[in-house]
Design an enzyme around this catalytic site. Structure first.
Site, PDB file in Angstrom:
ATOM      1  N   GLY A 132      35.919 -18.234  52.015  1.00  0.00           N
ATOM      2  CA  GLY A 132      37.092 -17.625  51.377  1.00  0.00           C
ATOM      3  C   GLY A 132      36.691 -16.427  50.538  1.00  0.00           C
ATOM      4  N   GLU A 135      33.579 -27.712  54.922  1.00  0.00           N
ATOM      5  CA  GLU A 135      33.434 -27.534  53.464  1.00  0.00           C
ATOM      6  C   GLU A 135      33.232 -28.887  52.788  1.00  0.00           C
ATOM      7  OE1 GLU A 135      36.102 -23.566  52.478  1.00  0.00           O
ATOM      8  OE2 GLU A 135      37.108 -25.485  52.588  1.00  0.00           O
TER       9      GLU A 135
END
Ligand code: 5RP
Length: 231
Positions: A29, A105
């Site tokens: 991100g 993640e």
């Protein structure tokens, strides 16, 4: 301070938790990217770290910048993971997966001694649920998985609008080849219960609730970086 400045300030503060010799998990991100760029600059200056990426996009960025990459196969225990979030609350519970990387993640973060979350101040919420909860599902039987997700919500006295995530007019495909259903719920008072119920649905690979994984949040604000640390 702009949101981007806050993200960057939080990313810089994460270097208090990164030392030479460490194996570092890299999030995905825009906020994680600030950390990765700074890590690459410091690595060129002598900081000796090996990194595990949480997505293809992160792997490409980090390796293009010259960071030493490794794998969880080689190093199943990492020292620290630094990642962004879509939301966090006062109990260090998160909603992640806005970028679609939630499964890897979560594997990377939960394999780390510490998960340090870096965030701008808009990510702090009183109760999780403002951000639609991403649920990663196997494409096979997706409509059957969907009604089981709705049933899990009902058991928790919640209602949600389920939307199959799209990218450029086609169903979004995760790095692991799955689909994502975004579930707009609103406030989730008992995220732990929902975590368990969603996790027990066949067809649900994982979901964006991160419970008992993160212990440190660094939040960029107009007045500097605020540190929240689990006791
Ligand atoms: C990706 C994520 C990201 O950490 C989350 O979406 C936050 O992204 P950004 O730092 O760009 O605001 O969970 O799957």
């Amino acid at each position: 301070m702009t949101t981007e400045d806050q993200k960057k300030a939080a990313a810089l503060a994460a270097f208090d938790y990164v030392k030479s010799g460490m194996k570092v998990g890299l999030g995905t991100g825009t906020t994680a990217n600030h950390f990765i760029r700074e890590l690459a600059a410091r690595a060129k200056g002598g900081l000796d770290v090996e990194c595990v990426a949480s997505s293809r996009a992160t792997f490409k960025l980090a390796s293009d910048l010259g960071l030493k990459m490794t794998t969880l196969e080689k190093h199943p225990h990492l020292d620290v993971t630094v990642d962004g979030t879509d939301e966090f609350d006062a109990s260090f519970q998160l909603i992640k997966g806005g970028g679609g990387a939630l499964l890897v993640e979560k594997i990377v973060a939960s394999s780390s001694r510490y998960m340090v979350v870096i965030a701008d101040q808009s990510k702090k919420v009183a109760t999780l649920g403002r951000f639609p909860l991403p649920v990663e599902v196997v494409p096979f039987g997706i409509n059957a998985t969907a009604w089981k997700i709705e049933r899990a919500l009902r058991i928790c006295n919640l209602k949600g609008k389920l939307v199959l995530r799209q990218k450029q007019g086609k169903p979004f495909v995760t790095d692991s080849g799955n689909a994502i259903i975004d579930v707009a719920i609103g406030a989730i008072p008992d995220a732990r219960r929902l975590d368990h119920l969603l996790g027990s649905i066949p067809g649900v690979v994982d979901h964006g609730l991160f419970i008992d994984i993160c212990g440190i949040v660094l939040m960029g604000t107009d007045d500097g970086v605020k540190t929240f640390r689990k006791a």
